[in-house]
Design a protein around this motif. Structure first.
Motif, PDB file in Angstrom:
ATOM      1  N   PRO A 213       0.826  -1.215   0.000  1.00 43.86           N
ATOM      2  CA  PRO A 213       0.000   0.000   0.000  1.00 43.86           C
ATOM      3  C   PRO A 213       0.862   1.267   0.000  1.00 43.86           C
ATOM      4  CG  PRO A 213      -0.822  -1.594   1.594  1.00 43.86           C
ATOM      5  CD  PRO A 213       0.497  -2.109   1.117  1.00 43.86           C
ATOM      6  N   LEU A 214       0.401   2.257  -0.741  1.00 38.81           N
ATOM      7  CA  LEU A 214       1.107   3.538  -0.784  1.00 38.81           C
ATOM      8  C   LEU A 214       0.771   4.365   0.456  1.00 38.81           C
ATOM      9  CD1 LEU A 214       0.361   4.477  -4.493  1.00 38.81           C
ATOM     10  CD2 LEU A 214       2.529   3.656  -3.573  1.00 38.81           C
ATOM     11  N   PRO A 215       1.670   5.249   0.873  1.00 36.28           N
ATOM     12  CA  PRO A 215       1.348   6.159   1.978  1.00 36.28           C
ATOM     13  C   PRO A 215       0.093   6.974   1.638  1.00 36.28           C
ATOM     14  CG  PRO A 215       3.690   6.256   1.451  1.00 36.28           C
ATOM     15  CD  PRO A 215       3.037   5.458   0.363  1.00 36.28           C
ATOM     16  N   GLU A 216      -0.819   7.050   2.583  1.00 36.59           N
ATOM     17  CA  GLU A 216      -2.075   7.742   2.347  1.00 36.59           C
ATOM     18  C   GLU A 216      -1.873   9.255   2.279  1.00 36.59           C
ATOM     19  OE1 GLU A 216      -4.861   6.344   1.638  1.00 36.59           O
ATOM     20  OE2 GLU A 216      -4.489   4.265   2.190  1.00 36.59           O
ATOM     21  N   LEU A 217      -2.659   9.908   1.425  1.00 37.31           N
ATOM     22  CA  LEU A 217      -2.635  11.355   1.335  1.00 37.31           C
ATOM     23  C   LEU A 217      -3.603  12.005   2.317  1.00 37.31           C
ATOM     24  CD1 LEU A 217      -2.449  11.653  -2.546  1.00 37.31           C
ATOM     25  CD2 LEU A 217      -0.624  12.150  -0.914  1.00 37.31           C
ATOM     26  N   ARG A 218      -4.517  11.186   2.858  1.00 41.91           N
ATOM     27  CA  ARG A 218      -5.444  11.665   3.883  1.00 41.91           C
ATOM     28  C   ARG A 218      -5.928  10.455   4.685  1.00 41.91           C
ATOM     29  NH1 ARG A 218     -10.254  14.730   1.709  1.00 41.91           N
ATOM     30  NH2 ARG A 218      -8.992  15.379  -0.074  1.00 41.91           N
ATOM     31  N   GLU A 219      -6.537  10.723   5.819  1.00 42.18           N
ATOM     32  CA  GLU A 219      -7.033   9.677   6.705  1.00 42.18           C
ATOM     33  C   GLU A 219      -8.149   8.878   6.032  1.00 42.18           C
ATOM     34  OE1 GLU A 219      -9.488   9.392  10.956  1.00 42.18           O
ATOM     35  OE2 GLU A 219      -9.366  11.264   9.812  1.00 42.18           O
ATOM     36  N   ASN A 220      -8.197   7.572   6.291  1.00 38.31           N
ATOM     37  CA  ASN A 220      -9.272   6.730   5.777  1.00 38.31           C
ATOM     38  C   ASN A 220     -10.480   6.835   6.705  1.00 38.31           C
ATOM     39  OD1 ASN A 220     -10.911   4.836   4.605  1.00 38.31           O
ATOM     40  ND2 ASN A 220      -9.631   3.075   5.117  1.00 38.31           N
ATOM     41  N   ALA A 221     -11.193   7.940   6.594  1.00 38.80           N
ATOM     42  CA  ALA A 221     -12.333   8.187   7.479  1.00 38.80           C
ATOM     43  C   ALA A 221     -13.507   7.280   7.151  1.00 38.80           C
ATOM     44  CB  ALA A 221     -12.759   9.655   7.381  1.00 38.80           C
ATOM     45  N   ILE A 222     -13.605   6.806   5.908  1.00 30.71           N
ATOM     46  CA  ILE A 222     -14.699   5.912   5.542  1.00 30.71           C
ATOM     47  C   ILE A 222     -14.601   4.613   6.326  1.00 30.71           C
ATOM     48  CG2 ILE A 222     -15.604   4.453   3.679  1.00 30.71           C
ATOM     49  CD1 ILE A 222     -15.119   6.682   1.746  1.00 30.71           C
TER      50      ILE A 222
END
Length: 380
Positions: A213-222
């Motif tokens: 997995p790539l580093p996230e650009l924002r939080e996985n709020a879903i």
């Protein structure tokens, strides 16, 4: 990794940015294309179209672009508006009486900009439902909204396709696939379409998760919202039925009409569609209706996406966030789960498409598409 294709003079850096996605970001099969002022200035492809690396990825390979499909469907809807067949502010039930249940006031505009409250099926439905176009449309017509229509913004990941597609068929008096071929595929010489059968290209890519997995650009709020309420609108929107999240390489998925999520397009297709919409005189939609489609219709923290999003009529509008920056402030388009994206930037006369076989977990664009976009705009 051998990279194929072309970059116009002055855009050679895109070749290196595309190759970097294979070296560092996990791509194993992907394509990237850009049109500016009607001319193809970049078309790159590389890798394989299957998990066993036996079939090469080519310029006309079709990849499942998931929610990037929604922009194509929105364009078909706006064509019906331009033709005078569909009034954006008239109740959908006027065209589709069965749709009225609990949502007799819902308009086509509210469907397009995700303010209808119709975000998910209420009760559990059979896994096979999504593969039956008529049954899915009938179930959508019976489904009551999760909140009062017009009061809140809530993205409809899958019901968007059956609700909007059902309206389009009724006002056009033609099957959706026939309308797509007549109004978009033939005029723009597109390779793919909804589902993956019967189109110009028969080269279908298999999709699978990124190995790393790539580093996230924002939080996985879903993900957090789903865990907090398994029976709430967010969870039900993405997992009812569970077949919505599984079997995307199956013959059932590819043979079905799920226009919010099972569009199979090449990068060249997405660049062609959005390249046309970025022109001063588009071939597919009068410019005044392009501007209306791109104009902000709803903006705020979306109850399903759990993020700040600005919607036009079916398109997400460009923002300052890197993963939703579609060029300049007038940009509009639609990303898809896993990493695909297509968008138009009218200010630069530009249309862009990126498709991949390796699915990331970012909510909107991930680092692969963002890197390509940032490189492109550094060259303009």
């Amino acid at each position: 990794m051998e990279i194929y294709g072309l970059c116009a003079p002055g855009f050679e850096a895109l070749y290196d940015a595309f190759a970097k996605n294979f070296r560092e970001c996990g791509d194993t099969g992907a394509a990237f294309a850009v049109r500016q002022h009607g001319e193809l200035i970049c078309s790159l492809w590389a890798g394989s179209a299957d998990r066993d690396a036996e079939r090469p990825f080519t310029e006309d390979t079709l990849a499942n672009v998931f929610s990037s499909s929604k922009g194509i469907l929105a364009l078909l809807a706006m064509q019906q508006v331009a033709a005078g067949n569909l009034d954006l502010d008239r109740p959908v039930a006027d065209y589709w009486p069965e749709f009225a249940r609990g949502k007799d006031s819902v308009t086509a505009r509210q469907l397009l900009c995700h303010r209808s409250g119709l975000v998910a099926f209420r009760g559990r439905v059979k896994d096979s439902l999504i593969y039956d176009w008529q049954a899915a449309c009938d179930e959508v017509a019976r489904t009551e909204p999760w909140w009062a229509p017009g009061t809140q913004q809530g993205y409809a990941p899958f019901l968007y396709g059956w609700s909007l597609g059902g309206v389009i068929e009724r006002v056009a008096q033609k099957p959706l696939l026939e309308l797509y071929r007549e109004m978009l595929a033939k005029p723009l010489d597109l390779d793919g379409g909804f589902g993956a059968n019967g189109h110009k290209s028969q080269r279908i890519a298999d999709v699978s998760p990124l190995k790393q997995p790539l580093p996230e650009l924002r939080e996985n709020a879903i993900g957090r919202a789903i865990k907090e309420d398994r029976k709430g609108p967010v969870s039900m929107a993405f997992s009812n039925p569970v077949s919505l999240m599984m079997g995307t390489n199956s013959s059932e998925w590819r043979g079905a009409l799920i226009p919010a999520a099972n569009g199979h397009f090449s990068a060249r297709d997405l660049a062609a569609v959005y390249g046309d919409l970025s022109k001063d005189s588009p071939d597919t939609l009068p410019i005044e209706w392009v501007k209306e489609a791109a104009r902000e219709q709803s903006c705020g923290r979306d109850k399903v996406l759990q993020a700040e999003v600005s919607f036009g009529c079916g398109f997400i509008r460009s923002s300052n966030a890197a993963d939703l920056r579609f060029g300049g402030p007038e940009g509009f388009g639609h990303p898809g789960a896993g990493g695909s994206v297509g968008f138009a930037d009218p200010e630069c006369g530009l249309g862009l498409g990126y498709v991949t076989t390796r699915l990331g977990q970012s909510l909107f664009m991930d680092r692969r598409a963002v890197g390509l976009v940032e490189t492109l705009y550094g060259l303009l």
